[in-house]
Motif scaffolding. Structure first.
Motif, PDB file in Angstrom:
ATOM      1  N   GLU A  30       0.827  -1.201   0.000  1.00  0.00           N
ATOM      2  CA  GLU A  30       0.000   0.000   0.000  1.00  0.00           C
ATOM      3  C   GLU A  30       0.869   1.261   0.000  1.00  0.00           C
ATOM      4  O   GLU A  30       0.569   2.224  -0.706  1.00  0.00           O
ATOM      5  N   SER A  31       1.934   1.255   0.775  1.00  0.00           N
ATOM      6  CA  SER A  31       2.848   2.406   0.799  1.00  0.00           C
ATOM      7  C   SER A  31       3.512   2.596  -0.555  1.00  0.00           C
ATOM      8  O   SER A  31       3.665   3.730  -1.028  1.00  0.00           O
ATOM      9  N   TYR A  32       3.903   1.489  -1.184  1.00  0.00           N
ATOM     10  CA  TYR A  32       4.555   1.592  -2.485  1.00  0.00           C
ATOM     11  C   TYR A  32       3.606   2.177  -3.530  1.00  0.00           C
ATOM     12  O   TYR A  32       4.003   3.040  -4.315  1.00  0.00           O
ATOM     13  N   ILE A  33       2.350   1.731  -3.550  1.00  0.00           N
ATOM     14  CA  ILE A  33       1.446   2.244  -4.590  1.00  0.00           C
ATOM     15  C   ILE A  33       1.118   3.719  -4.364  1.00  0.00           C
ATOM     16  O   ILE A  33       0.946   4.460  -5.321  1.00  0.00           O
ATOM     17  N   VAL A  34       1.056   4.159  -3.111  1.00  0.00           N
ATOM     18  CA  VAL A  34       0.830   5.581  -2.842  1.00  0.00           C
ATOM     19  C   VAL A  34       2.006   6.392  -3.375  1.00  0.00           C
ATOM     20  O   VAL A  34       1.832   7.417  -4.037  1.00  0.00           O
ATOM     21  N   GLU A  35       3.211   5.902  -3.117  1.00  0.00           N
ATOM     22  CA  GLU A  35       4.427   6.580  -3.603  1.00  0.00           C
ATOM     23  C   GLU A  35       4.468   6.606  -5.135  1.00  0.00           C
ATOM     24  O   GLU A  35       4.749   7.636  -5.740  1.00  0.00           O
ATOM     25  N   ALA A  36       4.161   5.481  -5.765  1.00  0.00           N
ATOM     26  CA  ALA A  36       4.204   5.391  -7.229  1.00  0.00           C
ATOM     27  C   ALA A  36       3.151   6.285  -7.867  1.00  0.00           C
ATOM     28  O   ALA A  36       3.398   6.925  -8.887  1.00  0.00           O
ATOM     29  N   ARG A  37       1.990   6.350  -7.258  1.00  0.00           N
ATOM     30  CA  ARG A  37       0.886   7.141  -7.806  1.00  0.00           C
ATOM     31  C   ARG A  37       1.163   8.637  -7.717  1.00  0.00           C
ATOM     32  O   ARG A  37       0.669   9.421  -8.511  1.00  0.00           O
ATOM     33  N   ARG A  38       1.963   9.052  -6.751  1.00  0.00           N
ATOM     34  CA  ARG A  38       2.289  10.474  -6.576  1.00  0.00           C
ATOM     35  C   ARG A  38       3.085  11.034  -7.753  1.00  0.00           C
ATOM     36  O   ARG A  38       3.075  12.235  -7.996  1.00  0.00           O
ATOM     37  N   LYS A  39       3.785  10.174  -8.453  1.00  0.00           N
ATOM     38  CA  LYS A  39       4.547  10.638  -9.610  1.00  0.00           C
ATOM     39  C   LYS A  39       3.557  11.155 -10.646  1.00  0.00           C
ATOM     40  O   LYS A  39       2.475  10.628 -10.814  1.00  0.00           O
ATOM     41  N   ALA A  40       3.944  12.192 -11.344  1.00  0.00           N
ATOM     42  CA  ALA A  40       3.033  12.844 -12.289  1.00  0.00           C
ATOM     43  C   ALA A  40       2.487  11.878 -13.337  1.00  0.00           C
ATOM     44  O   ALA A  40       1.301  11.818 -13.570  1.00  0.00           O
ATOM     45  N   THR A  41       3.370  11.145 -13.976  1.00  0.00           N
ATOM     46  CA  THR A  41       2.940  10.178 -14.987  1.00  0.00           C
ATOM     47  C   THR A  41       4.108   9.262 -15.328  1.00  0.00           C
ATOM     48  O   THR A  41       5.251   9.529 -14.965  1.00  0.00           O
ATOM     49  N   ILE A  42       3.806   8.228 -16.018  1.00  0.00           N
ATOM     50  CA  ILE A  42       4.840   7.333 -16.529  1.00  0.00           C
ATOM     51  C   ILE A  42       5.003   7.683 -17.994  1.00  0.00           C
ATOM     52  O   ILE A  42       4.067   7.534 -18.781  1.00  0.00           O
ATOM     53  N   LYS A  43       6.200   8.153 -18.361  1.00  0.00           N
ATOM     54  CA  LYS A  43       6.409   8.642 -19.721  1.00  0.00           C
ATOM     55  C   LYS A  43       7.357   7.795 -20.553  1.00  0.00           C
ATOM     56  O   LYS A  43       7.461   8.003 -21.747  1.00  0.00           O
ATOM     57  N   THR A  44       8.065   6.863 -19.920  1.00  0.00           N
ATOM     58  CA  THR A  44       9.017   6.046 -20.671  1.00  0.00           C
ATOM     59  C   THR A  44       8.826   4.572 -20.338  1.00  0.00           C
ATOM     60  O   THR A  44       8.294   4.223 -19.277  1.00  0.00           O
ATOM     61  N   LEU A  45       9.294   3.740 -21.250  1.00  0.00           N
ATOM     62  CA  LEU A  45       9.228   2.303 -21.021  1.00  0.00           C
ATOM     63  C   LEU A  45      10.058   1.920 -19.793  1.00  0.00           C
ATOM     64  O   LEU A  45       9.647   1.085 -18.996  1.00  0.00           O
ATOM     65  N   GLY A  46      11.191   2.581 -19.611  1.00  0.00           N
ATOM     66  CA  GLY A  46      12.029   2.311 -18.447  1.00  0.00           C
ATOM     67  C   GLY A  46      11.311   2.624 -17.143  1.00  0.00           C
ATOM     68  O   GLY A  46      11.417   1.874 -16.169  1.00  0.00           O
ATOM     69  N   ALA A  47      10.564   3.722 -17.115  1.00  0.00           N
ATOM     70  CA  ALA A  47       9.806   4.089 -15.916  1.00  0.00           C
ATOM     71  C   ALA A  47       8.713   3.056 -15.648  1.00  0.00           C
ATOM     72  O   ALA A  47       8.462   2.680 -14.497  1.00  0.00           O
ATOM     73  N   TRP A  48       8.066   2.585 -16.717  1.00  0.00           N
ATOM     74  CA  TRP A  48       7.037   1.545 -16.560  1.00  0.00           C
ATOM     75  C   TRP A  48       7.655   0.261 -16.005  1.00  0.00           C
ATOM     76  O   TRP A  48       7.127  -0.342 -15.089  1.00  0.00           O
ATOM     77  N   GLN A  49       8.764  -0.147 -16.576  1.00  0.00           N
ATOM     78  CA  GLN A  49       9.411  -1.384 -16.134  1.00  0.00           C
ATOM     79  C   GLN A  49       9.869  -1.280 -14.688  1.00  0.00           C
ATOM     80  O   GLN A  49       9.771  -2.251 -13.933  1.00  0.00           O
ATOM     81  N   GLU A  50      10.352  -0.106 -14.296  1.00  0.00           N
ATOM     82  CA  GLU A  50      10.766   0.094 -12.912  1.00  0.00           C
ATOM     83  C   GLU A  50       9.563  -0.033 -11.969  1.00  0.00           C
ATOM     84  O   GLU A  50       9.641  -0.676 -10.922  1.00  0.00           O
ATOM     85  N   TYR A  51       8.435   0.576 -12.357  1.00  0.00           N
ATOM     86  CA  TYR A  51       7.214   0.456 -11.547  1.00  0.00           C
ATOM     87  C   TYR A  51       6.803  -1.005 -11.415  1.00  0.00           C
ATOM     88  O   TYR A  51       6.568  -1.501 -10.309  1.00  0.00           O
ATOM     89  N   ALA A  52       6.700  -1.692 -12.548  1.00  0.00           N
ATOM     90  CA  ALA A  52       6.236  -3.082 -12.540  1.00  0.00           C
ATOM     91  C   ALA A  52       7.178  -3.986 -11.753  1.00  0.00           C
ATOM     92  O   ALA A  52       6.733  -4.830 -10.970  1.00  0.00           O
ATOM     93  N   ARG A  53       8.471  -3.811 -11.926  1.00  0.00           N
ATOM     94  CA  ARG A  53       9.463  -4.634 -11.236  1.00  0.00           C
ATOM     95  C   ARG A  53       9.385  -4.427  -9.720  1.00  0.00           C
ATOM     96  O   ARG A  53       9.338  -5.384  -8.950  1.00  0.00           O
ATOM     97  N   SER A  54       9.341  -3.185  -9.300  1.00  0.00           N
ATOM     98  CA  SER A  54       9.266  -2.894  -7.861  1.00  0.00           C
ATOM     99  C   SER A  54       7.956  -3.401  -7.267  1.00  0.00           C
ATOM    100  O   SER A  54       7.932  -3.944  -6.163  1.00  0.00           O
ATOM    101  N   PHE A  55       6.870  -3.215  -8.008  1.00  0.00           N
ATOM    102  CA  PHE A  55       5.568  -3.691  -7.548  1.00  0.00           C
ATOM    103  C   PHE A  55       5.586  -5.206  -7.387  1.00  0.00           C
ATOM    104  O   PHE A  55       5.168  -5.732  -6.357  1.00  0.00           O
ATOM    105  N   LEU A  56       6.070  -5.904  -8.416  1.00  0.00           N
ATOM    106  CA  LEU A  56       6.054  -7.369  -8.392  1.00  0.00           C
ATOM    107  C   LEU A  56       6.970  -7.956  -7.327  1.00  0.00           C
ATOM    108  O   LEU A  56       6.714  -9.057  -6.841  1.00  0.00           O
ATOM    109  N   THR A  57       8.015  -7.242  -6.959  1.00  0.00           N
ATOM    110  CA  THR A  57       8.894  -7.712  -5.897  1.00  0.00           C
ATOM    111  C   THR A  57       8.093  -7.886  -4.608  1.00  0.00           C
ATOM    112  O   THR A  57       8.218  -8.895  -3.913  1.00  0.00           O
TER     113      THR A  57
END
Length: 127
Positions: A30-57
């Motif tokens: 829950e803390s991670y998704i609040v932090e991730a959601r605070r970011k303005a947007t995901i604009k690159t594939l690298g940013a998406w992969q970082e989100y997904a990787r951290s989430f899945l961990t």
């Protein structure tokens, strides 16, 4: 193949791998998704992969241990995506499955496929 199993066991034993087994709680997710959601947007594939990787961990550990269901994992995944990017993803997901039951979250694999298609590096309009 037998040698690989022995080698793997030795590596895990000598490097004290059981000490590295992190233990997560739902509040970590829950803390991670609040932090991730605070970011303005995901604009690159690298940013998406970082989100997904951290989430899945975190979520993968929780689901494996039975602390969250697959639907809960998918819901948390969706909630962690910044709102601006969710607004881009949702119409594309619904175009692919117009009869999707909106009482259930979109499957994570579908969300990832659409996000990766939107953010692919070699898009003709990437400028």
């Amino acid at each position: 193949m037998e040698h690989w199993s022995t080698f793997k066991e030795d590596i895990l034993k000598y490097f004290d791998a059981d000490r590295d087994d992190k233990k997560y709680k739902v509040r970590h997710l829950e803390s991670y998704i609040v932090e991730a959601r605070r970011k303005a947007t995901i604009k690159t594939l690298g940013a998406w992969q970082e989100y997904a990787r951290s989430f899945l961990t975190i979520s993968g550990w929780l689901q494996t241990k039975g602390h969250i269901s697959q639907d809960e994992e998918a819901l948390y995944f969706w909630k962690g995506i910044p709102k601006a990017f969710r607004q881009i993803l949702e119409p594309r997901l619904l175009a692919n499955d117009p009869l999707h039951d909106m009482a259930k979250p979109f499957p994570m694999s579908d969300v990832s496929k659409k996000a990766e298609a939107i953010l692919q590096r070699n898009r003709f309009d990437s400028d």
